[in-house]
Design a protein around this motif. Structure first.
Motif, PDB file in Angstrom:
ATOM      1  N   LEU A  15       0.843  -1.195   0.000  1.00  0.00           N
ATOM      2  CA  LEU A  15       0.000   0.000   0.000  1.00  0.00           C
ATOM      3  C   LEU A  15       0.881   1.249   0.000  1.00  0.00           C
ATOM      4  CD1 LEU A  15      -2.926  -0.616   2.543  1.00  0.00           C
ATOM      5  CD2 LEU A  15      -3.121  -0.193   0.085  1.00  0.00           C
ATOM      6  N   TYR A  16       0.593   2.205  -0.891  1.00  0.00           N
ATOM      7  CA  TYR A  16       1.232   3.519  -0.908  1.00  0.00           C
ATOM      8  C   TYR A  16       0.172   4.571  -0.619  1.00  0.00           C
ATOM      9  CZ  TYR A  16       5.575   1.785  -3.066  1.00  0.00           C
ATOM     10  OH  TYR A  16       6.761   1.143  -3.307  1.00  0.00           O
ATOM     11  N   ASP A  17       0.583   5.651   0.130  1.00  0.00           N
ATOM     12  CA  ASP A  17      -0.357   6.749   0.306  1.00  0.00           C
ATOM     13  C   ASP A  17      -0.285   7.673  -0.903  1.00  0.00           C
ATOM     14  OD1 ASP A  17       1.882   8.390   0.583  1.00  0.00           O
ATOM     15  OD2 ASP A  17       1.685   8.600   2.751  1.00  0.00           O
ATOM     16  N   SER A  18      -1.123   8.698  -0.924  1.00  0.00           N
ATOM     17  CA  SER A  18      -1.217   9.567  -2.100  1.00  0.00           C
ATOM     18  C   SER A  18       0.055  10.364  -2.334  1.00  0.00           C
ATOM     19  CB  SER A  18      -2.401  10.523  -1.949  1.00  0.00           C
ATOM     20  OG  SER A  18      -2.248  11.310  -0.771  1.00  0.00           O
ATOM     21  N   GLY A  19       0.911  10.452  -1.315  1.00  0.00           N
ATOM     22  CA  GLY A  19       2.172  11.159  -1.484  1.00  0.00           C
ATOM     23  C   GLY A  19       3.287  10.285  -2.009  1.00  0.00           C
ATOM     24  N   GLY A  20       3.042   8.963  -2.110  1.00  0.00           N
ATOM     25  CA  GLY A  20       4.042   8.056  -2.642  1.00  0.00           C
ATOM     26  C   GLY A  20       4.865   7.341  -1.600  1.00  0.00           C
TER      27      GLY A  20
END
Length: 722
Positions: A613-618
């Motif tokens: 899983l990656y967040d929207s910031g990478g």
């Protein structure tokens, strides 16, 4: 956090002394500080309340945790003020942890502050002793020497050198030639220790001789026989009786003849202190005639300050014959005050007029308001008419003023505190409720504040600083709304203890209501408007809204689309990182990633097949190895470490495979142009379906979302769940 302790000295009521700890820069000015480990949190001033004995304790953030644009910071601890209002401040550098006395962490501001300033940091506690280093022999062994320590010491002695010639060479010692052993005898010296032994013997002999001589002197019958006088006079046993001429001795000493007189009452004797001749009554010899007019020693009236003869007689005659000799002393009642009328406290009054005038002056001063009284006790009602009540000293005071446009309670020189005592005589426990600041237009209220319909009635509104809750409302019997604060992030609270009825606003402006108490409790954002409206954020649906299936109905938190739409499949390219976006409608602690193998793969490269899983910031939030997961075609459920995902946010499911035959995963549309259509209106950094890099063997800790490249199919299909 760190505990800092101290103690106020000399304060009669320490609990009323203004105390606080404030973050300052190295110039002593207030500074804004942050704690990096707690995003969005400021380092706030800390109010300190001493105990009744002056001891105080404060929990302060360690200086090493504080970040500030001002650079280095200190804690400024204010302990009251000087008489001119100047704060009394101690600067301290707070260690990382533990409990510290303020004196042991006190710091001084630098006298030569430049630029961002300089902090005089305090030394830390002494460290523990280090281990002893290796000895020279151990070092030699470590470097290859073989043998005992004695053998090593012997190896340090080199072979004898050749005999020198000239240059200060010695051929003989004290007449001895050849191989000479230099000992005491070889150079005619005393053996070692001989001098010390001789010195000790001499000291002992001297002590013995001195003792013997003193004993002999003390026991001699006439140890000073050579000092005898030729005539044998002045022997101490004679008590001066052997003086040859006592009279001459008295003359030499200036004693006169009184020493030889007997004590008596007759001529030729010395008078004793109790001689009756010194105390008996004696009538002087008649001699008044000598002081009379014409006598040998006349006394005139002027000589003794008396008026001439007849003066008093004339004055008395004139006074007696006057009609009103005391006209200027007349009283209305024709009486003079007696000691009975004046009272027993004034029996010593001799000047009645001065006494009465003093009384009148004092009464006038009291009536005119200019009298200073050392104390005033009033039993019964007291009234001040046409004036103000003022209580003050040289430093501070307060007054009740009615001369202005309103009735004013005013103070000067210090903060004004309103408090109440539990005892009836200003004793017991004092509770301070209200503080009106002297140096700023600021009001502080200590404890809960209740608004009631009538005094002593039930609270309708309540502000409670202890819990941080403001309870407001209650119209028509409704329950008050409990406002609990503003959340710095989106979504309902996920930590902490909460009570049913608590209301919280999040960073997006959404309001959350706690419907069941707990940690973190149960929260809801309320019902949809019945007449339409706009929902700008995510909408969590747990049932079948509009008759459709949504993730919550299947026990999932979010998916990229309904899995029923995954009607095709594509074999993935080895080493390519695939990203699939999922949008969260509700907070969740994700522990599972779902993905779908349509056709199996084989020959997995060890530790290079991963989902995450990656967040929207990478930033990579969680990942798991799936080397053994694509040998069968079915829905896959991969467990990951629990990861908190926030409502209203979106995340990417990441898939990476490296195998001789990569797996084929289920996906939706693969028509030409799907990369643009599926990512309609989105930037590369916000794509629903994309790839990010090739030839990868692991999921990187961070990726650059702006480098995303759209895929030629809508997928692979993926979902997340708790």
């Amino acid at each position: 956090m760190t505990t800092v302790t101290g103690k106020l000295i000399g304060a009669s009521n320490p609990q009323r002394v203004e105390m606080r700890a404030t973050l300052v820069d190295v110039t002593g000015k207030d500074a804004v500080g942050y704690v990096a480990s707690v995003p969005g949190e400021l380092v706030r001033p800390v109010t300190i309340t001493p105990d009744s004995d002056g001891a105080w304790t404060a929990t302060l953030t360690a200086n090493s945790l504080i970040e500030s644009d001002a650079g280095d910071t200190l804690w400024a601890i204010q302990e009251g003020r000087e008489k001119d209002g100047t704060p009394i401040v101690t600067y301290v550098a707070v260690p990382a942890s533990g409990s510290h006395w303020v004196g042991s962490i006190r710091a001084d501001l630098s006298d030569t502050i430049t630029g961002g300033g300089t902090v005089v940091y305090l030394p830390g506690p002494a460290g523990t002793d280090g281990e002893d280093g290796a000895s020279a022999y151990q070092v030699a062994v470590a470097n290859g020497f073989v043998g005992s320590e004695a053998q090593w010491l012997a190896s340090l002695v080199g072979p004898p050198g050749e005999s020198g010639s000239g240059g200060g060479a010695v051929d003989s010692v004290n007449g001895l030639t050849g191989a000479v052993v230099l000992d005491a005898a070889a150079v005619d010296a005393d053996p070692e220790g001989a001098a010390a032994a001789a010195q000790a013997a001499a000291i002992s002999a001297a002590a013995t001789d001195a003792t013997a001589r003193v004993t002999a002197h003390s026991s001699a019958s006439d140890p000073h026989g050579d000092r005898a006088y030729a005539d044998g006079k002045l022997a101490k046993t004679a008590n001066l009786s052997d003086l040859p001429d006592p009279a001459t001795a008295r003359i030499s000493l200036g004693l006169g003849n009184a020493a030889t007189r007997n004590v008596g009452t007759t001529a030729g004797t010395v008078t004793a202190g109790d001689d009756s001749r010194l105390s008996n009554a004696r009538t002087p010899t008649t001699h008044a005639s000598s002081h009379a007019d014409g006598g040998s020693d006349p006394i005139t009236p002027a000589a003794i300050g008396a008026d001439p003869a007849g003066t008093a007689t004339t004055a008395v005659t004139t006074h007696s014959g006057a009609a009103d000799p005391h006209g200027d002393r007349a009283w209305a009642d024709s009486k003079f005050a007696t000691t009975t009328a004046l009272g027993t406290l004034n029996t010593t009054v001799t000047d009645l007029d001065a006494f009465v005038q003093d009384c009148l002056t004092r009464v006038a001063a009291i009536e005119g308001g200019t009298a200073w009284l050392s104390g005033l006790n009033v039993d019964g009602n007291a009234q001040i008419a046409d004036g103000d009540l003022t209580v003050k000293d040289v430093d501070k005071g307060y007054r009740f003023r009615r001369g202005g446009s309103a009735l004013d309670l005013e103070a000067t020189g210090a903060d004004l505190l309103l408090s109440n005592w539990s005892g009836s005589g200003f004793n017991g426990t004092q509770r301070a409720y209200l503080r009106l600041s002297a140096d700023a237009q600021n009001v502080q209220v200590a404890g809960p504040v209740e608004s009631v319909a009538a005094l002593y009635g039930a609270a309708v509104h309540k502000l409670d600083p202890a819990t941080g809750v403001a309870s407001l409302g209650g119209k028509n019997g409704l329950t008050a709304v409990r406002f609990a604060g503003l959340k710095a992030t989106a979504g309902a609270p996920t930590t902490g203890d909460w009570t049913a009825g608590d209301t919280v606003a999040d960073s997006t402006g959404a309001w959350w209501l706690c419907t069941a108490s707990g940690t973190p409790g149960t929260w809801t954002t309320g019902a949809l408007p019945s007449t339409g409206g706009t929902i700008s954020g995510s909408l969590a649906v747990t049932g079948h809204a509009l008759g459709q299936d949504f993730p919550a109905a299947h026990g999932a938190a979010a998916w990229c689309y309904d899995p029923a739409l995954a009607v095709n499949s594509t074999q993935l390219t080895a080493g390519t990182l695939y990203l699939v976006r999922v949008n969260l409608a509700a907070n969740v602690n994700a522990t599972k990633i779902y993905w779908w193998v349509a056709n199996t793969g084989s020959g997995a490269t060890t530790n290079q097949n991963l989902v995450g899983l990656y967040d929207s910031g990478g930033t990579l939030l969680a990942s798991a190895n799936v080397d053994a997961s694509f040998s069968s075609a079915t829905l896959k459920t991969t467990t990951i470490p629990a990861t908190a995902l926030s409502a209203g946010s979106w995340y990417w499911v990441a898939l990476l495979f490296n195998a001789s035959v990569p797996p084929t995963l289920a996906r939706a549309s693969g028509w030409t142009g799907v990369d643009a259509a599926a990512n309609l209106g989105l930037t590369a950094a916000t794509s629903r379906f994309a790839t990010n890099g090739s030839s990868r063997t692991a999921l990187p800790a961070t990726i650059t979302p702006a480098s995303n490249v759209g895929t030629d199919f809508a997928g692979p299909w993926a979902a997340v769940g708790a």
